[in-house]
Design a protein around this motif. Structure first.
Motif, PDB file in Angstrom:
ATOM      1  N   VAL A 177       0.921  -1.163  -0.142  1.00 19.74           N
ATOM      2  CA  VAL A 177       0.036   0.025   0.086  1.00 19.74           C
ATOM      3  C   VAL A 177       0.844   1.235   0.018  1.00 19.74           C
ATOM      4  CG1 VAL A 177      -1.741   1.431   1.350  1.00 19.74           C
ATOM      5  CG2 VAL A 177      -1.906  -0.921   0.951  1.00 19.74           C
ATOM      6  N   LYS A 178       1.809   1.271   0.848  1.00 22.76           N
ATOM      7  CA  LYS A 178       2.784   2.341   0.927  1.00 22.76           C
ATOM      8  C   LYS A 178       3.443   2.578  -0.434  1.00 22.76           C
ATOM      9  CE  LYS A 178       6.181   4.344   4.146  1.00 22.76           C
ATOM     10  NZ  LYS A 178       5.607   5.534   4.665  1.00 22.76           N
ATOM     11  N   CYS A 179       3.914   1.498  -0.920  1.00 23.61           N
ATOM     12  CA  CYS A 179       4.762   1.958  -2.057  1.00 23.61           C
ATOM     13  C   CYS A 179       3.727   2.275  -3.247  1.00 23.61           C
ATOM     14  CB  CYS A 179       5.216   0.493  -2.577  1.00 23.61           C
ATOM     15  SG  CYS A 179       5.984   0.438  -4.257  1.00 23.61           S
ATOM     16  N   GLY A 180       2.549   1.645  -3.580  1.00 25.65           N
ATOM     17  CA  GLY A 180       1.521   2.046  -4.531  1.00 25.65           C
ATOM     18  C   GLY A 180       1.183   3.529  -4.053  1.00 25.65           C
ATOM     19  N   GLU A 181       1.015   4.096  -3.070  1.00 27.96           N
ATOM     20  CA  GLU A 181       0.542   5.474  -2.878  1.00 27.96           C
ATOM     21  C   GLU A 181       1.912   6.349  -3.278  1.00 27.96           C
ATOM     22  OE1 GLU A 181      -1.982   7.176  -1.964  1.00 27.96           O
ATOM     23  OE2 GLU A 181      -3.036   5.295  -1.849  1.00 27.96           O
ATOM     24  N   PHE A 182       3.313   5.980  -2.763  1.00 30.27           N
ATOM     25  CA  PHE A 182       4.406   6.527  -3.130  1.00 30.27           C
ATOM     26  C   PHE A 182       4.505   6.845  -4.621  1.00 30.27           C
ATOM     27  CE2 PHE A 182       8.795   7.023  -4.421  1.00 30.27           C
ATOM     28  CZ  PHE A 182       9.255   7.873  -3.575  1.00 30.27           C
TER      29      PHE A 182
END
Length: 448
Positions: free
Chosen positions: A43-48
Motif C-alpha cells: 500500500v505504501k509503495c503504491g501510494e508513493f
C-alpha cells in the motif's frame, strides 16, 4: 477477533500498519509470520508511486519468487485505486516492471548472491522483502544506487541471525524501526499459534512468530560452503545412472512442495540433477508428480516424510506396484540408533549433518540455483544454552534442503555390490592406497 479483507487489506489496517503508512524516510521492520507486513508495504509503495512523478522504485528479495509476491500486491493495489495511471500497450506491466503515466517506474528483480543485476540502476526507493536473508555482498552493490537521489530504504523480514546489514539497521538512527509479534496481530489464530508453540522449539517460535532475534542460533551452511558446492548447470538426463528422489510435501499452511533429484551412482561424487517446486497442489497432484518423475528417471529409491500431509501420499505409493519397493519413509520425528554408541539421535538432525559433511568433504555438487542457495542459507542450528539437550536444526525456507537431505540419506544407505564398492574407492581418489610390487600407488591412479 477482527475481520480481515484478504483481497483489499488496506480497508482493515491495524494501528501499527497505519503508523508505518505515515512514517517518512528509512524503515526497517521485523515481525512474526502473517501479520500483514507485506500488505502495508504494498500500500505504501503504491501510494508513493502514484503521488510522486518520475520516481524509480526497486523491489528486491533473495529470489525471484519472493520478490514477485510483493510486486503483485503492489500492482493490485494500484490497479484497484487508480488503474488508469498504469500504462498499457507495449508498456503494460510485466513480471519485472510497472510503468505509470506520471513517469514513475516500479522494478522487481531478484538480488541473487551479489546484486550485480541491480548495480546499473539509479533509484529513489529501495524495498527489500525478507531482507534478513539477502547476502551481505548484495547490500554493497545495491546501496550505492541510492547515492545520487538520497532515496529511502524500506526493509521488511522475519528475523534471522544477529549479524549483517539488516540486523545492524535496528541500531541505525537513520532508520525508523517496527516490531510486530504474531501474538499481537488482531487477526491471529490462537489455536494455530498454540499448536506451533507446543510442537517447535522456543527459539524457533520466538524467531518465526514473536519476531525476535535469538542468541543461540547459527547458520549451518556458510556462504563460502554454499558457493563452493552450488556450481552445477542443468543438463540433459544421462542414462544408466543411479537416481534418487527426495520429496518434501507442503505442510499445513504452506504452499510449496519440492522434488530433489540426485545422481548417486558414485557415493563419493553425488550430483544434483534437478530441483522442482510445485505450488498450491493437492496431495493427489503431488502423488502424480512423483509417479511422473519415476517414469522418467526410474529411481533407485524415493524418500518422503510420511508425517503430516505426506502420510497419505506414502501409503498410496506403498500400495503401488511400481513404487512399493522404492518408497522409503524418512520422517523427521523418527529416530536412528547409533551402532557405535548407546544413544539414539533424531534422524532429521542426522540427515542435515550428513549433508554438511558431504559438502565440506567435496563429495556433493549442487545446482547453481537461487532457490537452492536460499534454502541452504536459511538453515539454522540451535545450540541449547544448558548444553544438555541435542542441537536442533530448522529453517524458514527449508523445503528444498529437506528434499536434498532425504535423497542424500538414501544414497548413504544404498547397498553396493563388491565390484561397485571397489569402483567407489577408485572414484573417491582418497580412500586408501594399493600396493603393487615395490612402492605405493594412489587409488586414483588405478583403472578397472
Amino acid at each position: 477477533m477482527m475481520k480481515y479483507n484478504l483481497s483489499e487489506p488496506w480497508l482493515t489496517l491495524d494501528k501499527w500498519q497505519k503508523k508505518v503508512l505515515k512514517t517518512k524516510g528509512n524503515i526497517v521492520m521485523r515481525s512474526g509470520r502473517q501479520v500483514g507486513k507485506s500488505a502495508i508495504i504494498s500500500v505504501k509503495c503504491g501510494e508513493f508511486a502514484m503521488n510522486h512523478k518520475d520516481k524509480t522504485i526497486m523491489v528486491i528479495a533473495k529470489v525471484e519468487r519472493q520478490s514477485q509476491l510483493l510486486f503483485q500486491k503492489i500492482l493490485r493495489y494500484i490497479h484497484v485505486k487508480n488503474k488508469d495511471i498504469i500504462m498499457g500497450g507495449v508498456d503494460r506491466p510485466t513480471k519485472t516492471r510497472i510503468k505509470l503515466y506520471n513517469g514513475s517506474i516500479i522494478y522487481c528483480l531478484p538480488a541473487g548472491d551479489t546484486g550485480y543485476g541491480i548495480m546499473g540502476f539509479t533509484i529513489d526507493l529501495l524495498i527489500a522483502d525478507e531482507a534478513a536473508f539477502i547476502p551481505e555482498e548484495v547490500w554493497n552493490s545495491v546501496i550505492p544506487t541510492l547515492a545520487v537521489t538520497k532515496g529511502d530504504i524500506w526493509l521488511l523480514s522475519t528475523p534471522f541471525i544477529k549479524e549483517g546489514y539488516y540486523y545492524n539497521c535496528f541500531n541505525d538512527p537513520t532508520f525508523t524501526s517496527f516490531h510486530q509479534s504474531s501474538e499481537d496481530c488482531q487477526r491471529r489464530d490462537d489455536d494455530f499459534l498454540a499448536h506451533k508453540k507446543a510442537t517447535i522449539s522456543k527459539a524457533q517460535y520466538a524467531q518465526m512468530y514473536l519476531g525476535l532475534f535469538v542468541d543461540n542460533l547459527k547458520r549451518l551452511y556458510s556462504d563460502e560452503l554454499i558457493k563452493k558446492c552450488c556450481i552445477l548447470k542443468r543438463k540433459p538426463k544421462e542414462y544408466s545412472r543411479d537416481f534418487f528422489l527426495g520429496v518434501d510435501c507442503a505442510r499445513m499452511g504452506e504452499n510449496e512442495s519440492t522434488f530433489e533429484i540426485l545422481d548417486g551412482t558414485h557415493k563419493e561424487r553425488i550430483i544434483q540433477i534437478e530441483n522442482i517446486i510445485t505450488t498450491k497442489t493437492l496431495t493427489t497432484e503431488t502423488e502424480r508428480k512423483i509417479l511422473q518423475l519415476e517414469k522418467q528417471y526410474d529411481f533407485n529409491k524415493i524418500g518422503i516424510d510420511d508425517g503430516g500431509l505426506g502420510v497419505g501420499i506414502f501409503d498410496h505409493l506403498l500400495e503401488n506396484s511400481i513404487t512399493k519397493r522404492k518408497i522409503v519413509a524418512l520422517n523427521n520425528a523418527s529416530r536412528d540408533k547409533d551402532k557405535d554408541k548407546d544413544t539414539i539421535s533424531l534422524l532429521k538432525e542426522d540427515m542435515y549433518i550428513h549433508l554438511l559433511t558431504l559438502m565440506e568433504k567435496g563429495k556433493i555438487k549442487l545446482l547453481n540455483d537461487d532457490n537452492v542457495k536460499e534454502s541452504l542459507r536459511c538453515i539454522l542450528a540451535e545450540y541449547p544454552q544448558d548444553h544438555k539437550n541435542k542441537m536442533l536444526i530448522w529453517g524458514k525456507h527449508s523445503h528444498i534442503t529437506e528434499g536434498i537431505i532425504r535423497a542424500c540419506w538414501l544414497i548413504k544407505k544404498k547397498k553396493l555390490s563388491i565390484e561397485q564398492e571397489a569402483k567407489e574407492l577408485v572414484c573417491s581418489g582418497y580412500f586408501g592406497m594399493f600396493f603393487f610390487g615395490v612402492g605405493i600407488i594412489p587409488a586414483s591412479q588405478l583403472l578397472f
